[in-house]
Design an enzyme around this catalytic site. Structure first.
Site, mmCIF file in Angstrom:
data_model
loop_
_atom_site.group_PDB
_atom_site.id
_atom_site.type_symbol
_atom_site.label_atom_id
_atom_site.label_comp_id
_atom_site.label_asym_id
_atom_site.label_seq_id
_atom_site.Cartn_x
_atom_site.Cartn_y
_atom_site.Cartn_z
ATOM 1 C CE LYS A 70 2.633 -4.400 3.824
ATOM 2 N NZ LYS A 70 1.331 -3.213 3.238
ATOM 3 C CD GLU A 83 -0.914 -5.815 14.413
ATOM 4 O OE1 GLU A 83 -1.282 -6.597 13.942
ATOM 5 O OE2 GLU A 83 -1.336 -7.264 15.716
ATOM 6 N N GLY A 93 -3.111 -2.241 8.766
ATOM 7 C CA GLY A 93 -2.708 -1.260 9.129
ATOM 8 C C GLY A 93 -2.285 -1.395 10.721
ATOM 9 N N GLY A 134 -2.429 10.234 -4.971
ATOM 10 C CA GLY A 134 -1.247 9.253 -4.193
ATOM 11 C C GLY A 134 -2.081 8.110 -3.744
ATOM 12 C CD GLU A 174 1.958 -0.177 -2.343
ATOM 13 O OE1 GLU A 174 3.414 0.168 -2.502
ATOM 14 O OE2 GLU A 174 1.406 -0.531 -1.272
ATOM 15 C CE LYS A 214 -2.041 -4.588 3.084
ATOM 16 N NZ LYS A 214 -3.225 -3.772 2.843
#
Lengths: 428, 428
Positions: free
Chosen positions: A107, A131, A136, A189, A192, A207
């Site tokens: 993205k 896509e 997702g 986790g 980022e 996005k």
């Protein structure tokens, strides 16, 4: 068309491994559906020796993704490295220049270079598909570009960063502070490497800018997205919003107004009973409103190996089937520069502030709002705590500029303690 | 490819009029997105003189839809007449035989003749598309066929008859009996000329059979759909289900099991807090579960001029863009006959019965269930009314055959008053 479609995959994180698993384990299904075998010729990643849980020995290895992208035995370059520039961009450009199709989940790269890359793809007569870059596993790019192509799009909304929604949900249902919820997400986790990509709204803003380009036939204009992260959201706001029937979401909204294209990715209040309000945890949701179709709501996993690999394979299968569609739904040369507008559409706002314990404090606030043309829909004052009283105000529809004027004028009243919080209420 | 794509439209009800409006009012947008003009050459309907709110004088008129379908100046035959056989089928066959693409909203025709028509389309190298036939404006055919093509589909569920969902919602929120809610829907014009198509689940069953064919690569097998309408649902069931945290929906479910393809369109209980449970009124929802993507939920208007015309135009735009995809997602010749299985997957069931006022009545019921291997998860007995006592039972997972055995054995206990109600609880 029974020639195999041969992939070259760069980037072997969870998504890359997921794509390899699908290609290996579902060969018959993919061939039955697309009419031709899908194969992998070569792969590339930074570390050749890492165990990724999938056998790689059947595939050629390239240390250099550019070399991978231009191999003679690669028809589709699958870019899963990430990063707006650097190797991802170099390899994507090289692939397109060499006449390969490109499927990417990147993205950031498309938000910054989507127009140039789409023009390059078009000049070469190849597909550039993404896509997996938005929401997702939800096939929202396909829905917007193809399924709803007969609509003028009135508004697109989305909760498209699962990490932010997880943090906000945990603040609400766990009574955690922002920092506590952030730390929890970090420990799991979910964040980022640069957490601002998540909690600063940047990833979700990327996005949104891609959806806006498709919806309105404009060149991607990520720099024009009004961005505000969720760090400003306090547990008090979440509680007070809930008390009034709202939830707080990091909500992307784009729409074309008389003044231009509005794109915002900011914390907003939405009705708790709406589909967006009911979206808890790491799930994503995109809402598309078209003049013909009305409101379409799509919900699903916004990240993870399987969902993201599913989206990558949707694009790969389209290419295998010979489906050729412009990157942003119409020829890149016909996309017009976006005329950016910010928050011109009037909306109700939620205001929270603390007032010092002085007679007439509330009247002074109300007077300032009135002077700026802002009328009050609902107001609540709570009992004083530590010499200050929390006050909540829900305004009638007003413009952001009128609100900013009022916020600028409030300190002069001398009754404010600290900074007021102002969040838009999106009518969903 | 800048030649216009020329439509011939048969059937000028609200959807046909809606398609004409879109083509007329959005010519520039459609051309920008598809790369070529979309035009209308000719139209056909039963009554030429009726005012449909759109000007028809620019288009040739054909009284005979077969003549329309085979005109030299028609590239795409848009079939909006309805009916599984008769003129719709004749004209669709004629159009395909003459090398035209076909776009249809006709679920009944495809449920009964989908395989033969898809084979004909394929033999002629033309598209036969039907997005508008399932769930109105929701681009679910596209999502399932294309976007999720990398998944093995585990289950597809759908609330796909807005009229039934309206009736059930009104029973719940208005406290109406089934007949009262039915009459209200009838008065609002929501019911088909043959109401059994709606309330008998036939229309929704048609839609489910089309989704199943795509999901599992099987030939459409509408006759194998387990169908039960909503006429058996009483206001008591709706209230009791709500009291236990469920809502009752006319729910379509298809899945491939070890024993074959299960397709059911029956009233089911779903958790009130699930997306399906929260779906009120005439809206549709389709839930697709894939092994990679997890659960995708799509929600939108299931009927009406704009939404259905939006879906028709999505297919038309695909054809204009040169997107060629098999009707059911893979070549019709490769679709295998469905091996039909009925309700082999174990599920919990909701049972409601009235017991006569005799000592040990409840024990007798519980004994029969236990003898048939059905264990009870929750049970409630309410106070006696008119010498009978309502009893609610939620079972643990059991098979439908075990349940049917138990239901057959219950009357011999001599403690039942009237027929028990048994509804599956679908884990969503």
């Amino acid at each position: 068309m029974t020639e195999p479609l041969r992939l070259g995959i760069a980037g072997l994180g969870t998504v890359g491994a997921g794509v390899i698993k699908i290609v290996r384990q579902k060969a018959a299904l993919l061939a039955a559906r697309s009419g031709r075998p899908i194969t992998i010729s070569a792969v590339s990643a930074r570390n050749r020796d890492k165990d990724r849980g999938v056998p790689l020995k059947d595939y050629a290895w390239e240390d250099d993704p550019v070399a991978l992208a231009t191999r003679d035995d690669v028809d589709v370059f699958v870019e899963l490295m990430g990063g707006s520039d650097g190797p991802a961009k170099a390899a994507t450009e090289a692939a397109l220049a060499a006449g390969k199709h490109v499927v990417t989940a990147n993205k950031a790269m498309l938000a910054h270079h989507g127009q140039a890359l789409a023009e390059l793809a078009e000049a070469k007569g190849r597909a550039l598909r993404f896509e997996a870059a938005v929401a997702g596993g939800i096939p929202v790019i396909k829905a917007l570009t193809e399924g709803l192509a007969g609509n003028e799009i009135q508004r697109v909304m989305g909760v498209m960063n699962g990490t932010c929604n997880y943090i906000l949900t945990r603040m609400e249902n766990g009574g955690l502070s922002y920092q506590e919820a952030f730390d929890e997400a970090d420990g799991l986790g979910y964040l980022e490497a640069d957490p601002q990509l998540d909690v600063g709204g940047i990833d979700a803003g990327h996005k949104l800018s891609l959806l806006a380009a498709i919806a309105y036939g404009t060149q991607v204009a990520f720099d024009a997205v009004e961005l505000e992260g969720i760090g400003c959201v306090s547990i008090e706001d979440i509680r007070q919003a809930a008390d009034m029937g709202y939830k707080i979401k990091l909500l992307g909204v784009c729409r074309m107004t008389g003044r231009g294209l509005e794109q915002s990715m900011t914390p907003c209040l939405v009705p708790a009973t709406s589909p967006l309000g009911q979206l808890d945890g790491g799930t994503n949701m995109v809402v598309i409103e078209g003049d013909q179709v009305g409101q379409i709501v799509m919900r699903g996993a916004g990240a993870g190996e399987g969902p993201t690999a599913s989206a990558v394979m949707g694009d790969v299968m389209d290419i295998a089937r010979g489906i050729d569609i412009s990157t942003f739904g119409q020829p890149a040369s016909t996309l017009v520069p976006a005329q950016a507008a910010k928050a011109t559409a009037p909306a109700p706002y939620y205001l929270r502030m603390s007032l010092v314990d002085k007679p007439g404090a509330l009247a002074k606030i109300a007077t300032v709002l009135g002077e700026k043309g802002i009328s009050i829909n609902r107001m609540r004052q709570y009992r004083h705590q530590d010499d200050t009283a929390p006050v909540l105000i829900v305004t009638h529809k007003t413009t952001r500029s009128a609100l900013d004027d009022a916020l600028a004028a409030l300190p002069a009243t001398g009754v404010l303690s600290g900074e007021p919080v102002a969040l838009r209420i999106e009518d969903v």
